[in-house]
Design a protein around this motif. Structure first.
Motif, PDB file in Angstrom:
ATOM      1  N   SER A  28       0.865  -1.181   0.000  1.00 43.12           N
ATOM      2  CA  SER A  28       0.000   0.000   0.000  1.00 43.12           C
ATOM      3  C   SER A  28       0.901   1.231   0.000  1.00 43.12           C
ATOM      4  O   SER A  28       2.112   1.143   0.274  1.00 43.12           O
ATOM      5  N   GLU A  29       0.323   2.395  -0.262  1.00 40.72           N
ATOM      6  CA  GLU A  29       1.104   3.628  -0.212  1.00 40.72           C
ATOM      7  C   GLU A  29       1.665   3.843   1.194  1.00 40.72           C
ATOM      8  O   GLU A  29       2.811   4.271   1.350  1.00 40.72           O
ATOM      9  N   GLU A  37      15.362   4.783  -2.275  1.00 50.69           N
ATOM     10  CA  GLU A  37      16.087   3.559  -1.917  1.00 50.69           C
ATOM     11  C   GLU A  37      15.264   2.304  -2.226  1.00 50.69           C
ATOM     12  O   GLU A  37      15.807   1.198  -2.245  1.00 50.69           O
ATOM     13  N   LEU A  38      13.974   2.474  -2.463  1.00 52.91           N
ATOM     14  CA  LEU A  38      13.095   1.343  -2.772  1.00 52.91           C
ATOM     15  C   LEU A  38      13.004   1.040  -4.264  1.00 52.91           C
ATOM     16  O   LEU A  38      12.406   0.048  -4.657  1.00 52.91           O
ATOM     17  N   ILE A  39      13.592   1.881  -5.091  1.00 53.34           N
ATOM     18  CA  ILE A  39      13.489   1.685  -6.538  1.00 53.34           C
ATOM     19  C   ILE A  39      14.440   0.579  -6.979  1.00 53.34           C
ATOM     20  O   ILE A  39      15.624   0.595  -6.625  1.00 53.34           O
ATOM     21  N   GLU A  61      14.467   5.630 -15.285  1.00 54.02           N
ATOM     22  CA  GLU A  61      13.131   6.005 -15.771  1.00 54.02           C
ATOM     23  C   GLU A  61      12.262   6.643 -14.698  1.00 54.02           C
ATOM     24  O   GLU A  61      11.354   7.410 -15.015  1.00 54.02           O
ATOM     25  N   LEU A  62      12.517   6.356 -13.425  1.00 54.27           N
ATOM     26  CA  LEU A  62      11.685   6.894 -12.354  1.00 54.27           C
ATOM     27  C   LEU A  62      12.330   8.079 -11.637  1.00 54.27           C
ATOM     28  O   LEU A  62      11.717   8.684 -10.765  1.00 54.27           O
ATOM     29  N   GLY A  63      13.542   8.424 -12.027  1.00 52.83           N
ATOM     30  CA  GLY A  63      14.289   9.482 -11.362  1.00 52.83           C
ATOM     31  C   GLY A  63      13.628  10.846 -11.372  1.00 52.83           C
ATOM     32  O   GLY A  63      13.851  11.656 -10.474  1.00 52.83           O
ATOM     33  N   SER A  64      12.804  11.118 -12.359  1.00 48.67           N
ATOM     34  CA  SER A  64      12.187  12.444 -12.468  1.00 48.67           C
ATOM     35  C   SER A  64      10.909  12.577 -11.633  1.00 48.67           C
ATOM     36  O   SER A  64      10.384  13.683 -11.502  1.00 48.67           O
ATOM     37  N   GLU A  91       8.563  12.746  -4.801  1.00 44.70           N
ATOM     38  CA  GLU A  91       8.430  11.755  -3.724  1.00 44.70           C
ATOM     39  C   GLU A  91       7.044  11.105  -3.695  1.00 44.70           C
ATOM     40  O   GLU A  91       6.932   9.888  -3.654  1.00 44.70           O
ATOM     41  N   GLU A  92       5.996  11.903  -3.679  1.00 43.75           N
ATOM     42  CA  GLU A  92       4.633  11.348  -3.592  1.00 43.75           C
ATOM     43  C   GLU A  92       4.258  10.594  -4.861  1.00 43.75           C
ATOM     44  O   GLU A  92       3.586   9.563  -4.789  1.00 43.75           O
ATOM     45  N   GLU A  93       4.684  11.093  -6.010  1.00 41.25           N
ATOM     46  CA  GLU A  93       4.430  10.370  -7.262  1.00 41.25           C
ATOM     47  C   GLU A  93       5.120   9.011  -7.219  1.00 41.25           C
ATOM     48  O   GLU A  93       4.557   8.007  -7.652  1.00 41.25           O
ATOM     49  N   LEU A  94       6.309   8.991  -6.688  1.00 40.29           N
ATOM     50  CA  LEU A  94       7.072   7.756  -6.599  1.00 40.29           C
ATOM     51  C   LEU A  94       6.417   6.771  -5.638  1.00 40.29           C
ATOM     52  O   LEU A  94       6.334   5.574  -5.930  1.00 40.29           O
TER      53      LEU A  94
END
Length: 79
Positions: free
Chosen positions: A6-7, A22-24, A31-34, A37-40
């Motif tokens: 969950s979020e 650190e969870l990526i 690809e997710l670097g941009s 925080e909340e979007e991630l």
């Protein structure tokens, strides 16, 4: 992956690891670097295959991935 995080779980794990980045999964960092925080957080909750694996909770520490540093930390705790 059968039970995605969950979020709230993503936020909790991120806090223990030192940040949501650190969870990526390593192959997804570019690809997710941009993402913010909340979007991630939302992205990782919706796409469990993008979360770094394994997540190892030793009770006193949360470790992510299986790098030399993680192996050394596990050996130190076990040994």
């Amino acid at each position: 992956m059968k039970q995605p995080l969950s979020e709230a779980e993503v936020r909790s794990l991120a806090a223990r690891l030192g940040g949501v980045r650190e969870l990526i999964a390593p192959k997804r960092k570019a690809e997710l670097g941009s993402l913010g925080e909340e979007e991630l957080v939302r992205h990782l909750a919706a796409n469990p295959q993008h979360v770094r694996r394994p997540l190892i909770d030793t009770g006193s520490q949360l470790l992510a991935g299986f790098t030399a540093d993680v192996r050394a930390a596990l050996e130190k705790q076990l040994g």
